[in-house]
Design an enzyme around this catalytic site. Structure first.
Site, PDB file in Angstrom:
ATOM      1  N   ARG B 298      25.744  66.142  40.657  1.00 40.03           N
ATOM      2  CA  ARG B 298      26.449  66.083  40.984  1.00 40.03           C
ATOM      3  C   ARG B 298      27.300  65.824  42.776  1.00 40.03           C
ATOM      4  NH1 ARG B 298      29.085  70.347  37.054  1.00 40.03           N
ATOM      5  NH2 ARG B 298      29.282  69.471  34.497  1.00 40.03           N
ATOM      6  N   TYR B 439      30.513  60.402  34.197  1.00 40.91           N
ATOM      7  CA  TYR B 439      29.149  60.953  33.773  1.00 40.91           C
ATOM      8  C   TYR B 439      28.962  61.870  34.352  1.00 40.91           C
ATOM      9  CZ  TYR B 439      26.564  57.204  37.010  1.00 40.91           C
ATOM     10  OH  TYR B 439      26.825  55.993  38.215  1.00 40.91           O
ATOM     11  N   GLU B 440      27.262  63.040  34.510  1.00 39.28           N
ATOM     12  CA  GLU B 440      27.272  63.997  35.360  1.00 39.28           C
ATOM     13  C   GLU B 440      28.450  65.019  35.211  1.00 39.28           C
ATOM     14  OE1 GLU B 440      24.205  65.660  36.497  1.00 39.28           O
ATOM     15  OE2 GLU B 440      23.765  63.519  35.790  1.00 39.28           O
ATOM     16  N   GLY B 441      29.584  65.245  34.230  1.00 40.71           N
ATOM     17  CA  GLY B 441      30.708  65.506  34.063  1.00 40.71           C
ATOM     18  C   GLY B 441      32.594  65.409  34.535  1.00 40.71           C
ATOM     19  N   GLN B 446      34.248  68.704  36.367  1.00 43.22           N
ATOM     20  CA  GLN B 446      34.209  69.378  37.363  1.00 43.22           C
ATOM     21  C   GLN B 446      35.991  70.543  38.040  1.00 43.22           C
ATOM     22  OE1 GLN B 446      32.054  68.218  38.968  1.00 43.22           O
ATOM     23  NE2 GLN B 446      31.288  67.150  37.232  1.00 43.22           N
TER      24      GLN B 446
END
Lengths: 598, 598
Positions: B298, B439-441, B446
């Protein structure tokens, strides 16, 4: 494939209950306009938009327009759809009946235009540009020019273009270099290159009527030496038939971020001896004529902001209702739910929905004011409405288009990873929206027009009247019962105070330090859009309350209006005081660095 | 073509004067790190980024990665550049020396990573994903797995991937269905389909090491039944040579809005009998391992937000200095000027510049805290830094990436009509940036991590410490002479108060109404990013003042720091109170509509 259905119920609400369709229908010249006629037209337009244009939106994006040897092929299905569009009479909706138009009110043509632009923005640009060219000829063309061009442009048989920009003359038209040489027979030979010409070349019609800014040999420097010419792709014989191919050629078309199906042409005039044109109106007054039409064009681009927001919202909403992912917040191991159950997806959707409804409300109110400005029997009412329209055009253009980028981006976000995949279609709305804050004058140009010509020049008279009107709605909201109304009244009140503070700063600063005022111009345009949108959302909530209390209409629809207005107040209007702070305090930091310090 | 040069001076400032490079260099294990070494590495990295990677950014966008019969061809020049990247040792910068890495501090590898991502984000994803896979194996791999894979992954000879997402399991990994069947010999056969696999297939290396989430036959439902497997594209023989082709195949790659050169693969595991894999760590703890690596990943995506903002800023700045258009405001008939002279262009550039510097300052401070969290001899200091890092990771990720969309869009706007033309290259930054909030959450993920696990769960302890630290800087700013410092102190004070108000709301609401708290989660993430960025800009301004007063360093640079901090205060921090208002008041309007009322 994404489906579009015109939001007819909200359009009707905005037209009837906010913009005053009744009053517009009673204006001289609108004798035949009735609620039934309006509803019938909306229904037919929806059929065409959702049934014909919307399905072509994606193929247009994928295939785009293609240049080959000076010709431009539109995307598969487009030529046929354009033919149907003309046959159905849609090109003529807003045009003068003397040339075959239907002369319907701006308020109605606005709703219809919203549909074209939602369904297929790239397509809609073709009739939009034609409308601009029609107006220029209506306003300043000779009878001969009118008779030669207008009937075929109104019917859509020929399309029109506007040729302003050159490589060295973008926002600054004073730098236009295209030349016009008088031939002594009433015609001129045009030489030069124009860029960014929307539908400057295409295969959907037999002829294209170019309106071109150029300089006469003896013209003064700068903006006061620019004249307007009409230059058809094919010369027109006296009997109306097509003559020789004129010396205007499409050198290339641009590879753009969005609106791929709308050919953006580079046009060369006069490479083979001179393109034949005739003068529109008087010499050296071309830019003035352009400015007369500018309101219309800027309003139409503002409608693109609204329309793309609506399309992106519908697209995201459908996905949010269909896509199953995760459980309700706080419910471990519960059943999987559609993502509309998740708080942030709702926040995104409400953001999209509330801004879209606010933009629609404001745009339709401005459209109705335009009808009154043109047709009201009382000159004072006409003038008052025209002043309001002039004030709000840069806001409708700038605010709606800036919004559309955010709204379309929110739409991508609702889709998650799928939003980034082109097949989904959500990204196209963002790509298409990205041009709207640029063409027909960037947001900064709108904002400088707003603070300069529309506020400072008249010492804030019109905006003072607007503030008074908004204060009236705020007072009604404050007096209404219920937590929602208190919330709306509070945010609207803070918003109006922010506008007042910013206007005071602009009036105090513009004359003595135009750069300092200009740093705040775009923030001010956004502020005024947000607050004027909130004013309309507040009006909508009050109307909804009355309907609900009277037991009239659909409770779901009117309750939603109140909730949506409240969301807008808490999430969008809440930004107003911060913008005022930036406008009033933000000049020094923006202007202090030397060029080398960047 | 757009040129990129690493902003080395600002990187040095952020590393040395804001993030405490000296202190990081004194941590155990960093004995060989010196200012000179750091400067030499930055210089070499800049050469590679600007000289090799940046020129490939456009061809990567235009040509993209291409799928053919299960193989993926990267864009022209990419394979060669990747080879050079490995030969120069750039894959090994942050890796463990036991497996050939250089073990350099996170603070330094962060600055180097920023360069790769600015120069060519699509390229940078390949080593980034490999780093993630390396960490997973470092953390939980057996010695055999480590010896087999790590040296070749650290050297870049093989790349790595992370296989999480499936069509029905996007943000919700509980829904993962890929199966792993034990073969009784310590290996497993993997069956299933994974989507959105970055560099899941490519032609730059001989082997690809896939890390795959899958379920064992007896695994519990949900997130506690997911295990992690390593599945190489080619099986590896005991001597390290490549064996048989494994049963993992690339079915297709996605057609995306941006990062065209980064192949996003659909991978089929086990269509021909089962892909052979080995278990990483213990059964059913795969998601837990993923979460350990998540901070790293992240943070890296947050760096993409920073890096694309820097690239877009450089691109727009160059255009603004070169493009001649119009005259100075208020100077009719004056000489034509470059557009950086126009107030709104400056506002846009200052917006881009000030946000970029704020993001860099915050990210580098977090990177240095990560070094201290890992290596400081005092356990209490380690814990304190780890808590700060955990709190700020979702902010660095979410805020920087959300910013990058706005900053890249501002960059398009500076270019006017040219910004919409793909040849210009400005639009690519916007298209590339658009994935980073997903992407990556997603930003919402977050934000929920931030308000839930990072604030509510510990009852706001770490953020209280952060607020205290920010108050300290605000007090110093208030005590400093000069209008600029008064302005910065005022906005930062209002910003900190907004954070306090919002935190109080979150702490009071989260436990009893998680949805209401969640409506405000993304606005809160943005608020905390804005204010924490302002905290760092305030620190930078104070440092600059001391330098200027002491007559140290370059006056132009330090004066610009103060002006930029002031701009940030007046234009960006000014949004903070409005966000707090939305967080505290905005839940009802967002949640009240029924699904049908949308």
């Amino acid at each position: 494939m994404s489906i579009y259905n015109a939001p007819i119920r909200d359009m009707q609400f905005a037209m009837r209950e906010l913009a005053g369709l009744d009053e517009v229908a009673q204006l001289p010249g609108n004798e035949e306009v009735s609620i039934d006629l309006v509803d019938a037209i909306l229904e037919e337009a929806d059929k065409f938009a959702s049934g014909v244009l919307a399905p072509l939106n994606r193929v247009g994006d994928q295939e785009g327009a293609k240049w080959k040897d000076g010709e431009v092929l539109t995307a598969p299905g487009w030529k046929h759809a354009y033919g149907q569009f003309c046959e159905s009479g849609w090109t003529a909706v807003a045009c003068d009946p003397r040339y075959g138009g239907q002369g319907l009110p701006k308020l109605l043509s606005t709703a219809v235009m919203e549909m074209w632009k939602s369904a297929n923005m790239a397509f809609s640009l073709c009739p939009m540009l034609t409308t601009g060219a029609i107006e220029a000829l209506m306003l300043r063309g000779t009878d001969e020019q009118k008779d030669m061009y207008l009937p075929k442009m109104v019917s859509g048989e020929w399309t029109g273009t506007m040729n302003l920009t050159e490589p060295q003359a973008g926002s600054d038209l004073a730098a236009v270099r295209t030349k016009a040489e008088p031939q002594g027979d009433g015609t001129y030979k045009i030489f030069g290159q124009k860029i960014f010409i929307t539908y400057g070349e295409h295969d959907m019609t037999d002829n294209i009527v170019h309106l071109v800014l150029a300089r006469l040999p003896d013209a003064p420097e700068g903006v006061k030496g620019i004249s307007l010419f009409v230059v058809p792709k094919f010369l027109v014989n006296a009997d109306g038939s097509l003559g020789a191919r004129n010396d205007v050629h499409c050198v290339s078309i641009e590879h753009k971020l969005g609106i791929h199906a709308s050919p953006t042409a580079v046009l060369a005039f006069g490479d083979k001896g001179g393109a034949i044109g005739t003068l529109v109106g008087e010499p050296n007054r071309g830019l003035e004529y352009m400015f007369i039409m500018m309101n219309e064009a800027r309003f139409a681009v503002g409608m693109e902001g609204l329309a793309l927001s609506e399309r992106a919202y519908q697209h995201a909403l459908q996905y949010a209702k269909d896509r199953i992912q995760g459980t309700e917040a706080g419910v471990r191991g519960g059943p999987k739910v559609s993502i509309i159950h998740h708080a942030d997806v709702r926040r995104l959707l409400m953001n999209m929905k509330s801004k879209t409804e606010a933009m629609r409300a404001l745009a339709y109110v401005v459209a109705a004011a335009t009808d009154k400005a043109h047709h009201h029997p009382d000159e004072a009412v006409r003038a008052q409405n025209q002043a309001f329209v002039d004030l709000m055009i840069p806001v409708v253009k700038g605010w709606s288009t800036e919004n559309s980028i955010d709204v379309a981006s929110d739409g991508v976000q609702v889709h998650g990873g799928m939003g980034f995949i082109e097949e989904t279609g959500a990204a196209q709305h963002l790509r298409d929206a990205r041009i709207t804050t640029i063409y027909e004058g960037t947001t900064a140009i709108q904002a400088n027009d707003l603070i300069g010509r529309k506020i400072a020049r008249e010492n804030g008279a019109t905006i003072a009247a607007l503030i008074e009107a908004m204060r009236g709605v705020q007072a009604e909201l404050s007096a209404a019962d219920g937590e929602a109304f208190a919330a709306i009244a509070r945010s609207l009140g803070a918003g109006i105070a922010a506008v007042e503070e910013a206007v005071a700063y602009i009036l105090a600063t513009y004359g003595k330090d135009v750069k300092a005022a200009s740093v705040g111009s775009v923030p001010f345009l956004k502020l005024l859009g947000i607050v004027a949108g909130g004013w309309q959302m507040g009006r909508a909530a009050l109307i909804a309350k009355r309907r609900l209390e009277a037991g009239e209409g659909e409770p779901d629809f009117y309750q939603a209006k109140i909730v949506t207005a409240r969301f807008y107040a808490d999430h969008v209007l809440a930004q107003a005081p911060g913008l005022a702070y930036t406008i009033v305090n933000g000049a020094t930091g923006a202007l202090e660095l030397t060029e080398e310090q960047f």
